[in-house]
Design an enzyme around this catalytic site. Structure first.
Site, PDB file in Angstrom:
ATOM      1  N   ASP A  33     -22.834  51.856 -73.134  1.00  0.00           N
ATOM      2  CA  ASP A  33     -21.945  51.145 -74.591  1.00  0.00           C
ATOM      3  C   ASP A  33     -22.842  49.876 -74.739  1.00  0.00           C
ATOM      4  O   ASP A  33     -23.329  49.231 -73.714  1.00  0.00           O
ATOM      5  CB  ASP A  33     -20.587  50.750 -73.724  1.00  0.00           C
ATOM      6  CG  ASP A  33     -19.753  50.556 -74.896  1.00  0.00           C
ATOM      7  OD1 ASP A  33     -18.782  51.069 -75.268  1.00  0.00           O
ATOM      8  OD2 ASP A  33     -19.661  49.447 -75.778  1.00  0.00           O
ATOM      9  N   ILE A  34     -22.757  49.675 -75.882  1.00  0.00           N
ATOM     10  CA  ILE A  34     -23.636  48.191 -76.316  1.00  0.00           C
ATOM     11  C   ILE A  34     -22.793  46.958 -75.703  1.00  0.00           C
ATOM     12  O   ILE A  34     -23.368  45.880 -75.463  1.00  0.00           O
ATOM     13  CB  ILE A  34     -23.680  48.367 -77.838  1.00  0.00           C
ATOM     14  CG1 ILE A  34     -25.158  47.540 -78.458  1.00  0.00           C
ATOM     15  CG2 ILE A  34     -22.541  47.815 -78.680  1.00  0.00           C
ATOM     16  CD1 ILE A  34     -25.400  47.593 -79.586  1.00  0.00           C
ATOM     17  N   ASN A  91     -10.117  56.882 -76.377  1.00  0.00           N
ATOM     18  CA  ASN A  91      -9.224  56.101 -77.264  1.00  0.00           C
ATOM     19  C   ASN A  91      -9.117  57.031 -78.633  1.00  0.00           C
ATOM     20  O   ASN A  91     -10.274  57.746 -79.081  1.00  0.00           O
ATOM     21  CB  ASN A  91      -9.963  54.646 -77.870  1.00  0.00           C
ATOM     22  CG  ASN A  91      -9.819  53.514 -76.591  1.00  0.00           C
ATOM     23  OD1 ASN A  91      -8.852  53.816 -75.758  1.00  0.00           O
ATOM     24  ND2 ASN A  91     -10.988  52.895 -76.491  1.00  0.00           N
ATOM     25  N   GLU A  99     -12.304  52.884 -82.559  1.00  0.00           N
ATOM     26  CA  GLU A  99     -13.134  52.136 -83.350  1.00  0.00           C
ATOM     27  C   GLU A  99     -14.195  53.149 -84.037  1.00  0.00           C
ATOM     28  O   GLU A  99     -14.519  52.799 -85.305  1.00  0.00           O
ATOM     29  CB  GLU A  99     -13.913  51.012 -82.752  1.00  0.00           C
ATOM     30  CG  GLU A  99     -13.176  50.039 -82.379  1.00  0.00           C
ATOM     31  CD  GLU A  99     -14.008  48.700 -81.401  1.00  0.00           C
ATOM     32  OE1 GLU A  99     -14.915  49.118 -81.412  1.00  0.00           O
ATOM     33  OE2 GLU A  99     -13.162  47.932 -81.041  1.00  0.00           O
ATOM     34  N   VAL A 100     -14.789  53.991 -83.375  1.00  0.00           N
ATOM     35  CA  VAL A 100     -15.571  54.796 -83.669  1.00  0.00           C
ATOM     36  C   VAL A 100     -15.186  56.291 -83.931  1.00  0.00           C
ATOM     37  O   VAL A 100     -14.816  57.046 -83.036  1.00  0.00           O
ATOM     38  CB  VAL A 100     -16.690  55.044 -82.956  1.00  0.00           C
ATOM     39  CG1 VAL A 100     -18.126  55.833 -83.586  1.00  0.00           C
ATOM     40  CG2 VAL A 100     -17.713  53.567 -82.964  1.00  0.00           C
ATOM     41  N   HIS A 104     -15.426  60.622 -78.351  1.00  0.00           N
ATOM     42  CA  HIS A 104     -16.397  60.070 -77.168  1.00  0.00           C
ATOM     43  C   HIS A 104     -15.358  59.595 -75.804  1.00  0.00           C
ATOM     44  O   HIS A 104     -14.077  59.309 -76.237  1.00  0.00           O
ATOM     45  CB  HIS A 104     -16.894  58.805 -77.268  1.00  0.00           C
ATOM     46  CG  HIS A 104     -16.217  57.507 -78.214  1.00  0.00           C
ATOM     47  ND1 HIS A 104     -16.059  57.751 -79.359  1.00  0.00           N
ATOM     48  CD2 HIS A 104     -15.903  56.591 -77.491  1.00  0.00           C
ATOM     49  CE1 HIS A 104     -14.961  56.491 -79.712  1.00  0.00           C
ATOM     50  NE2 HIS A 104     -15.122  55.853 -78.471  1.00  0.00           N
ATOM     51  N   HIS A 106     -15.185  57.031 -72.803  1.00  0.00           N
ATOM     52  CA  HIS A 106     -15.954  55.962 -72.114  1.00  0.00           C
ATOM     53  C   HIS A 106     -15.799  56.373 -70.463  1.00  0.00           C
ATOM     54  O   HIS A 106     -14.965  56.759 -69.994  1.00  0.00           O
ATOM     55  CB  HIS A 106     -15.044  54.583 -71.991  1.00  0.00           C
ATOM     56  CG  HIS A 106     -15.058  54.284 -73.517  1.00  0.00           C
ATOM     57  ND1 HIS A 106     -15.648  53.094 -73.859  1.00  0.00           N
ATOM     58  CD2 HIS A 106     -14.338  54.776 -74.721  1.00  0.00           C
ATOM     59  CE1 HIS A 106     -15.495  52.877 -75.263  1.00  0.00           C
ATOM     60  NE2 HIS A 106     -14.452  53.626 -75.475  1.00  0.00           N
TER      61      HIS A 106
HETATM   62  P1  AMP Z   1     -13.708  52.986 -79.267  1.00  0.00           P
HETATM   63  O1  AMP Z   1     -12.758  51.774 -79.414  1.00  0.00           O
HETATM   64  O2  AMP Z   1     -13.107  54.046 -78.258  1.00  0.00           O
HETATM   65  O3  AMP Z   1     -14.098  53.765 -80.489  1.00  0.00           O
HETATM   66  O4  AMP Z   1     -15.079  52.499 -78.721  1.00  0.00           O
HETATM   67  C1  AMP Z   1     -16.271  52.388 -79.313  1.00  0.00           C
HETATM   68  C2  AMP Z   1     -17.479  51.871 -78.492  1.00  0.00           C
HETATM   69  O5  AMP Z   1     -18.647  51.953 -79.112  1.00  0.00           O
HETATM   70  C3  AMP Z   1     -17.091  50.217 -78.172  1.00  0.00           C
HETATM   71  O6  AMP Z   1     -16.837  50.126 -76.620  1.00  0.00           O
HETATM   72  C4  AMP Z   1     -18.525  49.863 -78.670  1.00  0.00           C
HETATM   73  O7  AMP Z   1     -18.804  48.869 -77.907  1.00  0.00           O
HETATM   74  C5  AMP Z   1     -19.493  50.859 -78.651  1.00  0.00           C
HETATM   75  N1  AMP Z   1     -20.540  50.958 -79.324  1.00  0.00           N
HETATM   76  C6  AMP Z   1     -20.609  50.556 -80.795  1.00  0.00           C
HETATM   77  N2  AMP Z   1     -21.734  50.713 -81.378  1.00  0.00           N
HETATM   78  C7  AMP Z   1     -22.343  50.967 -80.340  1.00  0.00           C
HETATM   79  C8  AMP Z   1     -23.962  51.261 -80.313  1.00  0.00           C
HETATM   80  N3  AMP Z   1     -24.601  51.082 -81.267  1.00  0.00           N
HETATM   81  N4  AMP Z   1     -24.331  51.744 -79.135  1.00  0.00           N
HETATM   82  C9  AMP Z   1     -23.803  51.708 -78.118  1.00  0.00           C
HETATM   83  N5  AMP Z   1     -22.371  51.401 -77.916  1.00  0.00           N
HETATM   84  C10 AMP Z   1     -21.762  51.302 -79.249  1.00  0.00           C
END
Ligand code: AMP
Length: 119
Positions: A33-34, A91, A99-100, A104, A106
């Site tokens: 994770d970034i 999530n 968010e994405v 996925h 974590h």
């Molecule tokens: P979620 O809220 O479960 O959708 O989490 C999305 C996660 O993706 C967050 O913890 C971000 O820090 C992570 N994230 C977003 N962009 C990147 C990226 N380019 N590389 C790695 N992790 C990312």
């Protein structure tokens, strides 16, 4: 719901954005994770276009589901997380704080993580 082909994890899968890869096979990619929230914070994603855990569970073939959870187990073992334990989070949607919009999980570990939800 429509899968957004330009979400950031789809772009990572196409190689348009770099990632710190920790595991890959035919069906799964995992990377750091970034913005890590724990000493180990790895994101595990299927290579197929699934929006969320319920989309994945309802529509992915058994082979992809098996590969996904086998990868989670291997990553936990490779990072020495099994003895002291770890947490997985998926999530989902608005209330889940996703968010994405590419499914996925974590994997968080390397320290005691405290209560499951902030009170
Ligand atoms: P979620 O809220 O479960 O959708 O989490 C999305 C996660 O993706 C967050 O913890 C971000 O820090 C992570 N994230 C977003 N962009 C990147 C990226 N380019 N590389 C790695 N992790 C990312």
């Amino acid at each position: 719901m429509h899968y957004d082909e330009n979400n950031i994890f789809a772009r990572i899968l196409r190689g348009e954005i770099p990632c710190q890869k920790v595991y890959e096979d035919d069906h799964v990619l995992a990377f750091n994770d970034i913005a890590p929230k724990a000493p180990v914070h790895i994101l595990v994603i299927p290579k197929g276009a699934y929006i969320s855990i319920d989309d994945f569970g309802a529509h992915a073939p058994a082979e992809e589901i098996k590969a996904f959870y086998a990868a989670v187990a291997k990553i936990a073992a490779d990072h020495d997380l099994q003895g002291k334990g770890f947490r997985t989070i998926a999530n989902t949607g608005l209330n889940g704080g996703q968010e994405v919009p590419h499914f996925h999980v974590h994997i968080l570990g390397g320290k005691a993580l405290g209560p499951m939800l902030a009170s």
